[in-house]
Design a protein around this motif. Structure first.
Motif, PDB file in Angstrom:
ATOM      1  N   LYS A  41       0.867  -1.377   0.185  1.00 60.71           N
ATOM      2  CA  LYS A  41      -0.329   0.049   0.017  1.00 60.71           C
ATOM      3  C   LYS A  41       1.649   1.532  -0.440  1.00 60.71           C
ATOM      4  CE  LYS A  41      -3.805   2.160   3.024  1.00 60.71           C
ATOM      5  NZ  LYS A  41      -4.634   1.655   4.068  1.00 60.71           N
ATOM      6  N   VAL A  42       0.728   1.824  -0.403  1.00 67.48           N
ATOM      7  CA  VAL A  42       1.708   3.116  -0.697  1.00 67.48           C
ATOM      8  C   VAL A  42       0.079   4.266  -0.997  1.00 67.48           C
ATOM      9  CG1 VAL A  42       3.478   5.491  -1.833  1.00 67.48           C
ATOM     10  CG2 VAL A  42       3.033   2.525  -1.646  1.00 67.48           C
ATOM     11  N   GLU A  43      -0.754   4.538  -0.014  1.00 64.30           N
ATOM     12  CA  GLU A  43      -1.653   5.452  -0.630  1.00 64.30           C
ATOM     13  C   GLU A  43      -1.901   6.736   0.613  1.00 64.30           C
ATOM     14  OE1 GLU A  43      -3.892   4.827  -2.922  1.00 64.30           O
ATOM     15  OE2 GLU A  43      -3.143   3.458  -3.504  1.00 64.30           O
ATOM     16  N   PRO A  44      -2.323   8.259   0.008  1.00 64.15           N
ATOM     17  CA  PRO A  44      -2.861   9.156   0.856  1.00 64.15           C
ATOM     18  C   PRO A  44      -3.686   8.888   1.683  1.00 64.15           C
ATOM     19  CG  PRO A  44      -2.862   9.360  -1.616  1.00 64.15           C
ATOM     20  CD  PRO A  44      -2.999   7.939  -1.676  1.00 64.15           C
ATOM     21  N   VAL A  45      -3.952   9.316   3.597  1.00 65.52           N
ATOM     22  CA  VAL A  45      -4.165   9.150   4.120  1.00 65.52           C
ATOM     23  C   VAL A  45      -5.326   9.900   3.925  1.00 65.52           C
ATOM     24  CG1 VAL A  45      -4.451   9.727   6.691  1.00 65.52           C
ATOM     25  CG2 VAL A  45      -1.947   8.601   5.940  1.00 65.52           C
ATOM     26  N   LYS A  46      -6.313   9.310   4.385  1.00 63.16           N
ATOM     27  CA  LYS A  46      -7.795   9.797   3.999  1.00 63.16           C
ATOM     28  C   LYS A  46      -8.320  10.414   5.578  1.00 63.16           C
ATOM     29  CE  LYS A  46      -9.362   6.987   0.310  1.00 63.16           C
ATOM     30  NZ  LYS A  46      -9.637   6.383  -0.415  1.00 63.16           N
ATOM     31  N   ASN A  47      -8.142   9.838   6.487  1.00 60.30           N
ATOM     32  CA  ASN A  47      -8.626   9.737   7.753  1.00 60.30           C
ATOM     33  C   ASN A  47      -7.608  10.651   8.840  1.00 60.30           C
ATOM     34  OD1 ASN A  47     -10.089   9.871  10.059  1.00 60.30           O
ATOM     35  ND2 ASN A  47     -10.786   7.933  10.357  1.00 60.30           N
ATOM     36  N   MET A  48      -6.874  11.795   9.092  1.00 58.73           N
ATOM     37  CA  MET A  48      -6.454  11.849   9.448  1.00 58.73           C
ATOM     38  C   MET A  48      -6.108  11.346  10.702  1.00 58.73           C
ATOM     39  SD  MET A  48      -4.815  14.139   8.019  1.00 58.73           S
ATOM     40  CE  MET A  48      -3.698  14.700   8.659  1.00 58.73           C
ATOM     41  N   GLY A  49      -7.309  10.733  12.055  1.00 57.43           N
ATOM     42  CA  GLY A  49      -7.684   9.848  12.796  1.00 57.43           C
ATOM     43  C   GLY A  49      -6.777   9.007  12.961  1.00 57.43           C
ATOM     44  N   VAL A  50      -6.189   8.373  11.447  1.00 56.50           N
ATOM     45  CA  VAL A  50      -5.422   6.930  11.671  1.00 56.50           C
ATOM     46  C   VAL A  50      -3.772   7.588  12.399  1.00 56.50           C
ATOM     47  CG1 VAL A  50      -3.693   5.988   9.477  1.00 56.50           C
ATOM     48  CG2 VAL A  50      -6.111   5.653   9.894  1.00 56.50           C
ATOM     49  N   LEU A  51      -3.684   8.671  11.784  1.00 58.07           N
ATOM     50  CA  LEU A  51      -1.955   8.534  12.442  1.00 58.07           C
ATOM     51  C   LEU A  51      -2.115   9.006  14.306  1.00 58.07           C
ATOM     52  CD1 LEU A  51      -1.473  12.491   9.824  1.00 58.07           C
ATOM     53  CD2 LEU A  51      -0.483   9.352  10.144  1.00 58.07           C
ATOM     54  N   ASP A  52      -3.328   9.021  14.629  1.00 53.83           N
ATOM     55  CA  ASP A  52      -3.166   9.015  15.823  1.00 53.83           C
ATOM     56  C   ASP A  52      -2.795   7.759  16.535  1.00 53.83           C
ATOM     57  OD1 ASP A  52      -5.720  11.871  16.501  1.00 53.83           O
ATOM     58  OD2 ASP A  52      -2.961  11.821  16.407  1.00 53.83           O
ATOM     59  N   ILE A  53      -3.991   6.748  15.285  1.00 54.32           N
ATOM     60  CA  ILE A  53      -3.260   5.231  16.030  1.00 54.32           C
ATOM     61  C   ILE A  53      -2.104   5.030  16.253  1.00 54.32           C
ATOM     62  CG2 ILE A  53      -3.877   2.919  15.690  1.00 54.32           C
ATOM     63  CD1 ILE A  53      -7.336   4.303  14.641  1.00 54.32           C
ATOM     64  N   TYR A  54      -1.450   5.152  14.217  1.00 48.30           N
ATOM     65  CA  TYR A  54      -0.200   4.463  14.428  1.00 48.30           C
ATOM     66  C   TYR A  54       0.378   5.139  15.125  1.00 48.30           C
ATOM     67  CZ  TYR A  54      -1.123   3.080   9.745  1.00 48.30           C
ATOM     68  OH  TYR A  54      -1.499   1.881   9.463  1.00 48.30           O
ATOM     69  N   SER A  55       0.285   6.272  16.016  1.00 51.28           N
ATOM     70  CA  SER A  55       1.853   7.207  17.206  1.00 51.28           C
ATOM     71  C   SER A  55       1.694   6.258  18.311  1.00 51.28           C
ATOM     72  CB  SER A  55       1.565   8.373  16.873  1.00 51.28           C
ATOM     73  OG  SER A  55      -0.258   8.766  17.860  1.00 51.28           O
ATOM     74  N   LYS A  56       0.191   6.140  18.469  1.00 47.19           N
ATOM     75  CA  LYS A  56       0.008   5.332  20.243  1.00 47.19           C
ATOM     76  C   LYS A  56       0.548   3.389  19.657  1.00 47.19           C
ATOM     77  CE  LYS A  56      -3.093   8.395  21.433  1.00 47.19           C
ATOM     78  NZ  LYS A  56      -4.620   8.476  21.085  1.00 47.19           N
ATOM     79  N   LEU A  57       0.451   3.572  19.104  1.00 48.77           N
ATOM     80  CA  LEU A  57       1.147   1.706  18.553  1.00 48.77           C
ATOM     81  C   LEU A  57       2.664   1.719  19.338  1.00 48.77           C
ATOM     82  CD1 LEU A  57      -0.289   0.579  15.117  1.00 48.77           C
ATOM     83  CD2 LEU A  57      -0.804  -0.412  16.984  1.00 48.77           C
TER      84      LEU A  57
END
Lengths: 814, 76
Positions: B60-76
């Motif tokens: 996958k190399v896709e633009p992020v649609k939902n910025m909430g995803v970034l929060d999720i990744y940063s908490k992982l």
């Protein structure tokens, strides 16, 4: 004037200028090359000029195979392929058969491939139509057919509707009609409309296609077989030539045929395949390795990598608003610069910034369509591409400003719509600075120009003093035929502070015959076409001076520091005139002495120098009577004079006539038409009759009339010479002759002699005898003075066609 | 150099990753099971990159649609 030398001389000028400016004929400083950097003049630059689109020249497999071939076979195998070829050739031929699924012949270069193919495959009974922009190497091979008088013509670039018209016209006379084109055009990167060509070949049995797909090889199609065969089968009426020296990365070429017999015939009879050397072992070894790669899946990932970069380049060019001439899917890009001086400037700037790009200039493109050509390869990173394009977008406005050219000029030169953001006049800054010191005055009639001011600049320089121009205006306006209605424009650029003229000239815009300076036999064949279409091969030309004036038409005060700025303003005015009159060419003419600086300046502004017919001038009129004139002649000329002039003198009555009757004017005009129709060496439209009446009543002119009493019959006017007599020189401009008596009474020679006598009687300094008939004029003491013009042509289609006609007799009157 | 999402998506995954590496900035990288998940910022948007560490394939190399995803990744 020799048409062939004009092209060579022009190319010499352009290229030599580029060499002097340090942007052509360069050498790399590198001892080794890796990737896409080269070192030029001590500076490491990114190379955007390579046609090795896949970067395969650095592939280890090709290099090892090349070295192995040298180890196995030596550095060369020096035998004609007619005798023996090394085993690698057979291997390579088999690989190419698999790549193309068609019979192939390998040649050392594409040029030699065309020279092998074209004379063998195309017979004298065929018709050959070349696309206007087909590669020069194809044109070179076509020239070989000139001795067989094959029908050859040039077609406007990619015009399939015109091609179809030509097919319909030619098919009844020719069993085969060949259309020669490139798969991808090497300057602008656009493509031939192959789908339409396939349709035409299916529709018209006579149509055959010969296509050079050098820039498509490797980067398109199954096994890299090229852009033409990308998603298409090999057409049974097509011959494909392609290069191994670009995407394929090894040097050499391969010719591909629809059937074995055609391949066999070229292999057997093609000149270069018999007499030229073969591809050498190093190249063959590399080619076998490259061909093997082409037969694997790896070629497709290489193609994809290149496509992505091409897509990215197109995107960046749009983002940075550069004037790209043809958006396409090839790896060749052309950014318009309009004039050579902008092209030179940009290439230099890009080099300084660390990027090497090509200069797209004459003869590869028309002079006013100069540009920056660059190529993209698989080795370029996306950053390199973006930075190069960004740099170009930053440097182009600076180069344009420095050279006094606008974006609008570029788009107009390439006949492209001007984007809104470029409609703002970018020339304003330079114009303002010029306006502070210079002002341009433009008049539409000599009657609007102060007589004294004009004659200070131009009296004595030719027939175009104030009175002379008033006569011309009266004669060349309100006539029935369009060729006899000229536009007159007078432009004077003055220094604001002093009011002093720096540059001045007058221009006439008229219909010219494009074959005016072509050899007489070319004009003869074109005149046959003009019986049905009188305006065939004609175009509107803006010329300094006119077709009825000779002399230094352009006044320039080179002592002024503003002379170049003044010339730029003059060019601006002329370019506006060209737009409003829809003229194809601009001609600045009748230069006798040109210094290097001025010549360079004109070339930078998109003009090319062309020799005009030499001017015949008698400079020595120091004799006082007929006997002294005779004594002034050379020994040969004296003998000629005694035999051809003096012997018949008593048959003539010579005088000048003013206020002739209408009947006399009619007769003079018929004598002029005799001369006009007999000689096609300088092929112009016939002058209007009104001119003769005007000349006869004008004090600045006189008409010398020779009447002959032959065989005790009544006196008849057998010669008239209309000459300009104001000023220091005697300038015969129009001559009319009755050829019935020319053989017996040497009418022309008598007329020349009487002109000399008359000039001396009026106390003139020189006699300007004009062009042509130099041998005759030499006998009355004339010497030849070379004369030059500088031309700028918007659409060089007719010029290209004339060039082909010069080489191969066309059958226009078939 | 500004690229819009639409322009970015014109390119194949391999090219997109190259564009990210040449013009973008890596803001986050995490190994989750056999996947390398990277977030890049390019122009004014973020891009998610999934690379299979077994076969090195880009999934996958896709633009992020939902910025909430970034929060999720940063908490992982």
């Amino acid at each position: 004037m020799k048409q062939g030398n004009v092209v060579i001389d022009t190319v010499d000028q352009i290229i030599s200028d580029g060499v002097k400016k340090g942007i052509l004929h360069l050498y790399t400083d590198d001892n080794t090359l890796h990737g896409n950097h080269i070192t030029l003049k001590g500076k490491k630059v990114v190379n955007f000029g390579s046609c090795s689109y896949l970067g395969l020249e650095f592939d280890a497999r090709l290099k090892e195979a090349s070295k192995a071939a040298i180890d196995n076979y030596g550095t060369q195998f020096s035998e004609s392929r007619a005798y023996v070829s090394i085993k690698l050739y057979r291997q390579l031929e088999e690989l190419f058969f698999r790549i193309f699924e068609a019979p192939c012949v390998i040649t050392p270069t594409t040029t030699l491939g065309h020279m092998a193919n074209i004379p063998v495959l195309m017979s004298p009974d065929d018709a050959i139509i070349t696309d206007q922009q087909v590669h020069n190497s194809v044109g070179t091979a076509v020239k070989l057919l000139k001795t067989s008088r094959t029908h050859i013509e040039v077609l406007r670039h990619n015009k399939m509707d015109l091609l179809e018209d030509r097919i319909k016209l030619l098919r009844s006379k020719h069993k085969k009609i060949w259309y020669l084109a490139d798969g991808i055009y090497s300057m602008f990167g656009d493509t031939a409309p192959i789908d339409e060509l396939y349709e035409l070949m299916d529709l018209y049995p006579q149509l055959h296609l010969y296509v050079d797909d050098a820039h498509g090889m490797s980067i398109h199609g199954r096994h890299g077989r090229g852009s033409v065969l990308d998603k298409r089968k090999f057409h049974p009426k097509m011959v494909l030539a392609t290069s191994l020296a670009k995407g394929f990365a090894t040097g050499g070429a391969v010719m591909v045929y629809p059937n074995k017999e055609m391949a066999r015939k070229v292999r057997t009879c093609g000149g270069p395949l018999i007499t030229s050397g073969p591809l050498q072992p190093a190249q063959l070894g590399a080619a076998v390795a490259a061909a093997s790669i082409h037969l694997t899946e790896e070629i497709y990932s290489m193609q994809d990598e290149l496509y992505e970069r091409i897509k990215f380049t197109n995107l960046m060019l749009k983002k940075y608003h550069l004037p790209v001439i043809a958006e396409n899917n090839s790896a060749i890009f052309f950014v318009g610069a309009h004039l050579p001086k902008v092209g030179y400037n940009m290439v230099r700037r890009m080099l300084e910034a660390g990027y090497y790009v090509n200069l797209g200039i004459f003869p590869a493109v028309p002079m006013k369509n100069t540009g920056i050509r660059f190529t993209i390869t698989r080795l370029h990173t996306f950053s390199q591409i973006e930075q190069m394009i960004r740099t170009m977008s930053e440097q182009l406005p600076k180069a344009l400003k420095e050279e006094g050219v606008s974006y609008e000029d570029i788009y107009k030169a390439f006949k492209l719509p001007v984007p809104e953001e470029n409609l703002i006049d970018q020339k304003v800054a330079s114009v303002i600075s010029q306006a502070l010191s210079l002002k341009s005055y433009h008049y539409k009639s000599i009657h609007q120009v102060d007589k004294k001011d004009w004659d200070i600049l131009f009296k004595g320089k030719g027939t175009f003093d104030w009175d002379g121009l008033a006569l011309l205006e009266d004669s060349f306006m309100n006539n029935e035929l369009p060729e006899n209605n000229w536009e007159f424009d007078y432009i004077i650029i003055k220094e604001v502070r002093t009011g002093r003229p720096i540059v001045a000239s007058f221009f006439t815009t008229a219909l010219w015959k494009d074959d005016m300076l072509s050899p007489a036999d070319i004009s003869e064949s074109i005149e046959v076409k003009r019986i049905r279409d009188p305006y065939y091969f004609t175009s509107r030309v803006i010329s300094s001076g006119s077709l009825l004036t000779e002399g230094e038409h352009l006044f320039i005060d080179k002592t002024s520091p503003f002379w170049k700025d003044a010339m730029q303003l003059l060019f601006d005015e002329i370019n506006s005139l060209q737009e409003s009159y829809n003229a194809n060419s601009i001609v600045l003419r009748d230069f006798h002495h040109i210094d290097d600086e001025f010549e360079s300046f004109l070339i930078d502004n998109g003009f090319f120098k062309t020799p005009m017919p030499d001017n015949n001038v008698v400079s020595d009129l120091r004799w006082n009577n007929a006997e002294e004139f005779y004594q002034s002649l050379s020994k040969c000329s004296k003998a000629h004079f005694r035999k051809n002039v003096r012997r018949y003198q008593n048959y003539y009555e010579v005088g000048t006539e003013r206020n002739p009757s209408e009947i006399e004017i009619e007769h003079w005009y018929s004598l002029y038409e005799n001369v006009k129709n007999k000689s096609l060496n300088l092929n112009t439209f016939t002058l209007p009759k009104k001119l003769f009446a005007n000349i006869a009543c004008n004090d600045s002119w006189e008409t010398l009339v020779l009447k002959l009493t032959a065989d005790n019959s009544a006196k008849i006017t057998v010669a008239v010479v209309c000459s300009h007599i104001a000023g220091e020189n005697y300038i015969p401009m129009i001559i009319g002759l009755d050829y019935t008596y020319n053989e017996t009474y040497k009418v022309y020679r008598q007329a020349l002699y009487q002109v000399m006598m008359r000039a001396q009687a009026l106390g003139k300094q020189k006699v300007l005898l004009g062009f042509s008939a130099s041998i005759e004029k030499k006998k009355v003491g004339a010497a030849l003075f070379p004369t030059y013009a500088f031309m700028q042509i918007k659409d060089n289609y007719n010029a290209q066609t004339l060039s082909i006609m010069n080489l191969a007799t066309t059958t226009l009157n078939k | 150099m500004k690229l819009t999402r639409g322009e970015f998506c014109q390119f194949n995954y391999t090219t997109r990753l190259k564009l990210l590496k040449e013009f973008g900035r890596n803001v986050l990288e995490k190994k989750i099971k056999m996947r390398l998940i990277s977030i890049y910022r390019i122009s004014d948007f973020y891009v998610e990159v999934y690379q299979n560490l077994d076969n090195q394939q880009l999934e996958k190399v896709e633009p992020v649609k939902n910025m909430g995803v970034l929060d999720i990744y940063s908490k992982l």
